[in-house]
Design a protein around this motif. Structure first.
Motif, PDB file in Angstrom:
ATOM      1  N   VAL A   1       0.848  -1.196   0.000  1.00  0.00           N
ATOM      2  CA  VAL A   1       0.000   0.000   0.000  1.00  0.00           C
ATOM      3  C   VAL A   1       0.881   1.242   0.000  1.00  0.00           C
ATOM      4  O   VAL A   1       0.682   2.179  -0.780  1.00  0.00           O
ATOM      5  CB  VAL A   1      -0.926  -0.001   1.236  1.00  0.00           C
ATOM      6  CG1 VAL A   1      -1.647   1.331   1.375  1.00  0.00           C
ATOM      7  CG2 VAL A   1      -1.926  -1.147   1.150  1.00  0.00           C
ATOM      8  N   LEU A   2       1.881   1.206   0.859  1.00  0.00           N
ATOM      9  CA  LEU A   2       2.774   2.346   0.999  1.00  0.00           C
ATOM     10  C   LEU A   2       3.534   2.621  -0.296  1.00  0.00           C
ATOM     11  O   LEU A   2       3.602   3.747  -0.791  1.00  0.00           O
ATOM     12  CB  LEU A   2       3.769   2.025   2.121  1.00  0.00           C
ATOM     13  CG  LEU A   2       4.353   3.186   2.916  1.00  0.00           C
ATOM     14  CD1 LEU A   2       3.241   3.987   3.549  1.00  0.00           C
ATOM     15  CD2 LEU A   2       5.306   2.628   3.982  1.00  0.00           C
ATOM     16  N   TRP A   3       4.104   1.551  -0.897  1.00  0.00           N
ATOM     17  CA  TRP A   3       4.948   1.811  -2.064  1.00  0.00           C
ATOM     18  C   TRP A   3       4.126   2.156  -3.292  1.00  0.00           C
ATOM     19  O   TRP A   3       4.575   2.923  -4.139  1.00  0.00           O
ATOM     20  CB  TRP A   3       5.970   0.711  -2.272  1.00  0.00           C
ATOM     21  CG  TRP A   3       5.655  -0.430  -3.181  1.00  0.00           C
ATOM     22  CD1 TRP A   3       5.326  -0.343  -4.501  1.00  0.00           C
ATOM     23  CD2 TRP A   3       5.689  -1.825  -2.881  1.00  0.00           C
ATOM     24  NE1 TRP A   3       5.138  -1.595  -5.018  1.00  0.00           N
ATOM     25  CE2 TRP A   3       5.360  -2.522  -4.048  1.00  0.00           C
ATOM     26  CE3 TRP A   3       5.969  -2.555  -1.719  1.00  0.00           C
ATOM     27  CZ2 TRP A   3       5.291  -3.911  -4.107  1.00  0.00           C
ATOM     28  CZ3 TRP A   3       5.912  -3.930  -1.784  1.00  0.00           C
ATOM     29  CH2 TRP A   3       5.574  -4.605  -2.961  1.00  0.00           C
ATOM     30  N   MET A   4       2.898   1.602  -3.409  1.00  0.00           N
ATOM     31  CA  MET A   4       2.087   1.984  -4.565  1.00  0.00           C
ATOM     32  C   MET A   4       1.679   3.455  -4.447  1.00  0.00           C
ATOM     33  O   MET A   4       1.745   4.211  -5.416  1.00  0.00           O
ATOM     34  CB  MET A   4       0.837   1.098  -4.680  1.00  0.00           C
ATOM     35  CG  MET A   4       1.083  -0.207  -5.390  1.00  0.00           C
ATOM     36  SD  MET A   4       1.943  -0.058  -6.981  1.00  0.00           S
ATOM     37  CE  MET A   4       0.577   0.088  -8.110  1.00  0.00           C
ATOM     38  N   ALA A   5       1.238   3.863  -3.253  1.00  0.00           N
ATOM     39  CA  ALA A   5       0.785   5.248  -3.081  1.00  0.00           C
ATOM     40  C   ALA A   5       1.943   6.225  -3.282  1.00  0.00           C
ATOM     41  O   ALA A   5       1.858   7.144  -4.107  1.00  0.00           O
ATOM     42  CB  ALA A   5       0.177   5.422  -1.690  1.00  0.00           C
ATOM     43  N   LEU A   6       3.051   5.981  -2.567  1.00  0.00           N
ATOM     44  CA  LEU A   6       4.161   6.928  -2.662  1.00  0.00           C
ATOM     45  C   LEU A   6       4.894   6.814  -3.993  1.00  0.00           C
ATOM     46  O   LEU A   6       5.369   7.810  -4.530  1.00  0.00           O
ATOM     47  CB  LEU A   6       5.136   6.715  -1.491  1.00  0.00           C
ATOM     48  CG  LEU A   6       4.531   7.058  -0.118  1.00  0.00           C
ATOM     49  CD1 LEU A   6       5.573   6.844   0.974  1.00  0.00           C
ATOM     50  CD2 LEU A   6       4.026   8.485  -0.091  1.00  0.00           C
TER      51      LEU A   6
ATOM     52  N   ALA B   1       3.516   6.023  -6.896  1.00  0.00           N
ATOM     53  CA  ALA B   1       2.705   6.724  -7.893  1.00  0.00           C
ATOM     54  C   ALA B   1       2.872   8.225  -7.732  1.00  0.00           C
ATOM     55  O   ALA B   1       3.060   8.956  -8.723  1.00  0.00           O
ATOM     56  CB  ALA B   1       1.237   6.324  -7.756  1.00  0.00           C
ATOM     57  N   ALA B   2       2.827   8.700  -6.484  1.00  0.00           N
ATOM     58  CA  ALA B   2       2.975  10.136  -6.255  1.00  0.00           C
ATOM     59  C   ALA B   2       4.329  10.619  -6.765  1.00  0.00           C
ATOM     60  O   ALA B   2       4.416  11.637  -7.467  1.00  0.00           O
ATOM     61  CB  ALA B   2       2.821  10.441  -4.762  1.00  0.00           C
TER      62      ALA B   2
ATOM     63  N   SER C   1       9.307  -0.967   1.840  1.00  0.00           N
ATOM     64  CA  SER C   1       8.740  -0.255   0.690  1.00  0.00           C
ATOM     65  C   SER C   1       9.709   0.763   0.092  1.00  0.00           C
ATOM     66  O   SER C   1       9.553   1.150  -1.060  1.00  0.00           O
ATOM     67  CB  SER C   1       7.441   0.446   1.090  1.00  0.00           C
ATOM     68  OG  SER C   1       7.701   1.347   2.138  1.00  0.00           O
TER      69      SER C   1
ATOM     70  N   ILE D   1       9.421   2.125  -3.665  1.00  0.00           N
ATOM     71  CA  ILE D   1       8.951   3.487  -3.973  1.00  0.00           C
ATOM     72  C   ILE D   1       9.862   4.090  -5.033  1.00  0.00           C
ATOM     73  O   ILE D   1       9.421   4.647  -6.036  1.00  0.00           O
ATOM     74  CB  ILE D   1       8.934   4.361  -2.706  1.00  0.00           C
ATOM     75  CG1 ILE D   1       7.876   3.861  -1.728  1.00  0.00           C
ATOM     76  CG2 ILE D   1       8.648   5.816  -3.064  1.00  0.00           C
ATOM     77  CD1 ILE D   1       7.952   4.515  -0.362  1.00  0.00           C
TER      78      ILE D   1
ATOM     79  N   THR E   1      -1.430   9.315 -17.096  1.00  0.00           N
ATOM     80  CA  THR E   1      -1.100   8.372 -16.031  1.00  0.00           C
ATOM     81  C   THR E   1      -1.847   7.060 -16.196  1.00  0.00           C
ATOM     82  O   THR E   1      -1.291   5.993 -16.018  1.00  0.00           O
ATOM     83  CB  THR E   1      -1.401   9.000 -14.664  1.00  0.00           C
ATOM     84  OG1 THR E   1      -0.692  10.219 -14.574  1.00  0.00           O
ATOM     85  CG2 THR E   1      -0.968   8.077 -13.553  1.00  0.00           C
TER      86      THR E   1
END
Lengths: 620, 323
Positions: free
Chosen positions: B109-114, B116-117, B197, B201, B240
């Motif tokens: 969850v952490l690495w997908m969110a950060l 992507a950001a 993560s 990231i 994106t």
């Protein structure tokens, strides 16, 4: 081009004329190269487009016409491009607006754009409805249901059949012509005052091109839009434009009312351009293929082209194709079973004599290229029928013997760059087939390559160069030279001149005629460009959905077409004659379908009637 | 659509059977690898080896052995370790699985969110300062070994600054089951998540940035801009979404591999008794039933994650639905 004439129309609109929607003054566009140097590609362009008026921006590749259109909308990357001058769009000073103001006031609002490649210009992962609704809502927020209704109305306006149901389809479910209609609908979403059309029909088939041009004319009248029409096709210009601006390497060389530009061109370049345009119907009364006029680039003066001096040898045919069939299986379902078949080529028969050119014309997907490749068994799929070269039956040959026979039948490809190995010098590429077929020692191969370079109008010294060091037209000459290395007796030219600029196209066609006159080679000339076909061919075969619907001498097919499809094809061609500007085509939109048939489909028995000497028409 | 899903699931089963057969053959039928000698220990008398061989069923035909092992693993569930006699394999594995799943899922969850950001922001500011900073940091993240990062985190949070206000809340190393206390589960895993993560990231951020920048060359982006969409909308909705597909495919691979045991370094550093650590220990002593079970478990997650990702891609990109 050193002279840079000024045009009164650009600065002072004709008295009484409506004030311009678009006015460009001294537009200069430069790009930054890899080493930071600025390279100017548009040198001080000025033009105006009044409300309801259509102005064509014409030029060959590299003239700066597309760059100009992108600069007007400020769609070039600001980091690597520099635009100076003055661009006024309906009162807005485009070059001094911020990016946010461009979005809010100009793009899609005052001016909308459609592009050359409808296949890639729509987003592949959103439905066309979604993309239309987005275009509608970004300028005028509205409830979703209302936006859907408006989108359906737009699709109906551009005459997409069954619009309400197709709204939720993805772009890949539409044909090229239908996608271009979607693009037009999207451009109309906010009723722009100016429509910029960048080669909108170049990638489309002729009949579809005709439909799209008629649609654009009709919409322009309804909406009172101004149109800036960017194209390389003089036929399209003649049909669409009130005024024409001719560009050459970033400069405007001529501007004026279309009729004047066509009938009394002042600039040498315009004269040269017009002389090299193949005009459908210009061969009326000519008994044999005719070369394009030779043009002096300095004065633009044209010396009429010579007719082909060699007559086809109408004894025994050189290449005889009989009942050629080629089908591809379509697999699907859980176990990848055969579910249907594409009947790409169905019962095609024809013969070519020595020194004769047979043209195979038709629209994309009609099976003309597959026919060409089936002859030398390079098409894939399952073929049957008979192909005889002299007395040798090619379809029953062993692979080894077939390889030898391929020497006699060579191909010239559509895309010369893609068919030349970038890591081989031209010399290596030319010598390779000669040595591969053990036609003689290496020294002889090199001597022959040098001689052929000379024959195709290139210097033998260029043999040391690599493909990327040549222009498009030169590369096509190289491919011709490579095909000639094996002394073939038949050349299959598959859309060989279609991608070339008009002036280059004329030269390459003349080269092919020279070669035929000298060597008595036979051509199977596959093309969708009927105006070129009319110049080069002795006989024409028209293909539709994998079958030949009409075949006969060039004059008979062109002047007295019998099959309805042939007539439609000829009628659809844009002719460089401004008198046809008010022509409207009334045919309903058509979608060409792949001939996909169920597995148990039995093709109907076809009969041909003889409409004249050697002129056969399929009876439907 | 249903046919696509069914054929995908059928392929998954075939792949897993193949993996189990190959693993079995590697450990049980490779010449020179005699599991009985291994179990009997060094310098064992030949009679002992024979006895062991009979005892473990290793004197039976190879396909019978395979069948017996599969039955014990999947049907009766009473497969036991060769090394620690009496240790039941299946319960051991099912006890370790939640630890690894908690670790990897949270980190994902952490690495997908950060990630992507990072990718989106870097692409939006291409070649400008935010892009350069983000790309520099992500290059560092990719370059730093995870066990070193983990040890540094532990050094700071467990030792040097543990008694300050900043890190006094950090619980001691180890895992707390979610069913026991969600809050303590969360606290115990925060630093393992960040550590695991970090690398991803950086990796995903760089990958997405490149993808978005390439997508900006597409004709449909030009169309979107020409029709008057704002730069933000073009970036997020048009560029994106098209560029995220390779990232999603990559995610499937990485997620499956990590759940299958590749998170072993993080597990070891943070004292988490997960599947990676279990597999590592089984390999050290060549505990064949445990290795078999761990490999099958890992392959199940790799194949499952890939299948899920394929289906996800079909949802994202309608062009894949055609066949």
């Amino acid at each position: 081009m050193t002279e840079r004439p000024t045009f009164p129309m650009a600065d002072h609109p004709t008295p009484g004329a409506p004030s311009p929607i678009l006015s460009i003054r001294n537009l200069r566009v430069a790009f930054q190269g890899a080493r930071g140097a600025w390279n100017e590609v548009v040198h001080g362009l000025s033009l105006t487009v009044a409300a309801g008026e259509t102005v064509a921006l014409v030029g060959e590749s590299g003239s700066g016409k597309s760059v100009t259109s992108l600069a007007l909308m400020r769609l070039l990357d600001p980091a690597t491009s520099r635009i100076t001058g003055q661009v006024t769009l309906d009162g807005a000073e485009v070059l001094s607006l911020s990016e946010a103001e461009m979005v809010a006031r100009v793009r899609g609002r005052i001016a909308a754009m459609i592009f050359q490649e409808p296949m890639t210009s729509l987003h592949p992962i959103y439905t066309v409805g979604e993309q239309l609704i987005e275009a509608l809502c970004c300028h005028r927020p509205m409830p979703r249901a209302e936006a859907r209704r408006a989108a359906v109305a737009l699709m109906e306006r551009v005459r997409i059949p069954d619009a309400a149901r197709r709204l939720d389809d993805y772009p890949h479910a539409f044909s090229g012509g239908m996608r271009q209609r979607v693009m037009i609908a999207m451009a109309l979403a906010s009723r722009p005052k100016l429509l910029i059309a960048d080669e909108p029909t170049t990638a489309l088939d002729v009949t579809v091109q005709g439909e799209i041009l008629s649609l654009l004319k009709e919409l322009q009248e309804d909406y009172g839009m101004a149109m800036l029409f960017i194209t390389h096709d003089m036929g399209v210009v003649a049909e669409m434009a009130d005024r024409t601006v001719v560009m050459l390497r970033g400069d405007v060389v001529e501007e004026g009312p279309t009729a004047q530009v066509f009938h009394a061109p002042r600039a040498p370049y315009t004269r040269a351009l017009l002389a090299s345009v193949p005009a459908l119907g210009s061969m009326r009364g000519e008994p044999v293929p005719l070369r394009f006029p030779a043009i002096d680039p300095a004065s633009g003066a044209a010396t009429p082209g010579l007719p082909l001096a060699r007559q086809p040898d109408l004894g025994t045919p050189l290449l005889e194709v009989r009942d050629l069939v080629n089908r591809f299986d379509v697999r699907g379902g859980l176990l990848r079973r055969k579910v249907a078949r594409v009947h790409a080529v169905e019962n095609v028969s024809f013969a070519i004599h020595p020194a004769e050119t047979l043209a195979l014309v038709g629209e994309s997907g009609c099976g003309k290229s597959t026919t060409g490749r089936s002859i030398i068994r390079l098409a894939g799929g399952t073929s049957s029928g008979s192909v005889r070269l002299d007395a040798t039956e090619l379809f029953t040959l062993s692979p080894g013997r077939l390889r030898l026979q391929r020497r006699e039948i060579q191909m010239i490809p559509q895309d010369p760059l893609a068919s030349l190995n970038p890591r081989m010098t031209i010399g290596e590429a030319l010598v390779e087939p000669f040595l591969e077929h053990r036609m003689g020692p290496a020294a002889e191969a090199r001597a022959k390559a040098a001689r052929l370079m000379d024959q195709v109008g290139l210097s033998p010294a260029m043999l040391e160069r690599f493909p990327h060091e040549f222009s498009g037209g030169q590369r096509q000459r190289l491919c011709i030279a490579r095909a000639l290395m094996l002394d073939p007796r038949v050349i299959i030219a598959d859309e060989s001149v279609s991608a070339l600029d008009v002036s280059v196209k004329a030269q390459v066609v003349n080269l092919l005629l020279d070669i035929q006159e000298r060597t008595g080679i036979a051509f199977l000339f596959i093309s969708h460009d009927i105006a070129v076909v009319e110049r080069i061919s002795h006989r024409i075969a028209v293909m539709y959905q994998g079958e030949i619907v009409e075949i006969g001498p060039r004059a008979a097919v062109m002047e007295t077409p019998q099959h309805p499809y042939t007539r439609r094809l000829i009628e659809a061609v844009a002719v460089p004659d401004p008198a046809r500007r008010h022509l409207r085509r009334t045919q309903p939109p058509s979608e060409l379908m792949n001939p996909i048939r169920p597995l148990d489909f039995v093709p109907p028995e076809r009969r041909y009637r003889e409409a004249g000497p050697g002129h056969f028409v399929r009876e439907d | 659509m249903l046919a696509v899903i069914l054929s995908r699931l059928a392929r998954m089963v075939v792949v897993m059977v193949g993996i189990s057969v190959i693993t079995f053959l590697i450990f049980f039928a490779t010449p020179g690898a005699d599991p009985a000698a291994r179990i009997a220990g060094r310098n064992a008398a030949p009679e002992t080896v024979t006895a062991v061989r009979h005892d473990f069923g290793l004197d039976r035909p190879i396909w019978v052995q395979y069948g017996v092992m599969m039955r014990k693993m999947f049907v009766t569930g009473d497969l036991t370790s060769f090394v620690n006699r009496g240790q039941k394999i299946v319960p051991t594995l099912t006890a370790a699985a939640p630890v690894t799943l908690s670790l990897v899922a949270g980190a994902a969850v952490l690495w997908m969110a950060l990630g992507a950001a990072t990718g989106i922001i870097a692409a939006a500011f291409k070649d400008r300062l935010p892009d350069k900073i983000l790309m520099g940091v992500s290059m560092m993240a990719v370059a730093m070994p995870v066990f070193w990062v983990g040890e540094m985190v532990n050094l700071v949070t467990q030792s040097r600054l543990h008694d300050t206000w900043a890190f006094s809340w950090v619980p001691p190393l180890g895992y707390v089951p979610l069913s026991e206390s969600p809050a303590r589960w969360f606290l115990a895993l925060i630093f393992p998540w960040i550590t695991l993560s970090f690398l991803y990231i950086g990796l995903y951020g760089r990958m997405l940035r490149t993808g978005i920048i390439e997508t900006y060359q597409e004709d449909y982006i030009r169309t979107a801009r020409a029709k008057g969409l704002t730069a933000r909308r073009v970036l997020l909705k048009h560029a994106t979404r098209a560029a995220i597909i390779p990232v999603v495919i990559m995610f499937g691979m990485d997620f499956g591999v990590l759940v299958g045991g590749a998170a072993v370094l993080t597990e070891v550093v943070f004292g988490l008794n997960g599947v990676g650590r279990l597999t590592y220990q089984a390999l050290k002593v060549l505990d064949l039933p445990m290795i078999m079970a761990a490999v099958l478990y890992a392959s199940f997650f790799v194949v499952l994650a890939n299948a899920v990702v394929d289906l996800l891609c079909i949802l994202i990109d309608p062009r894949l639905r055609r066949k």
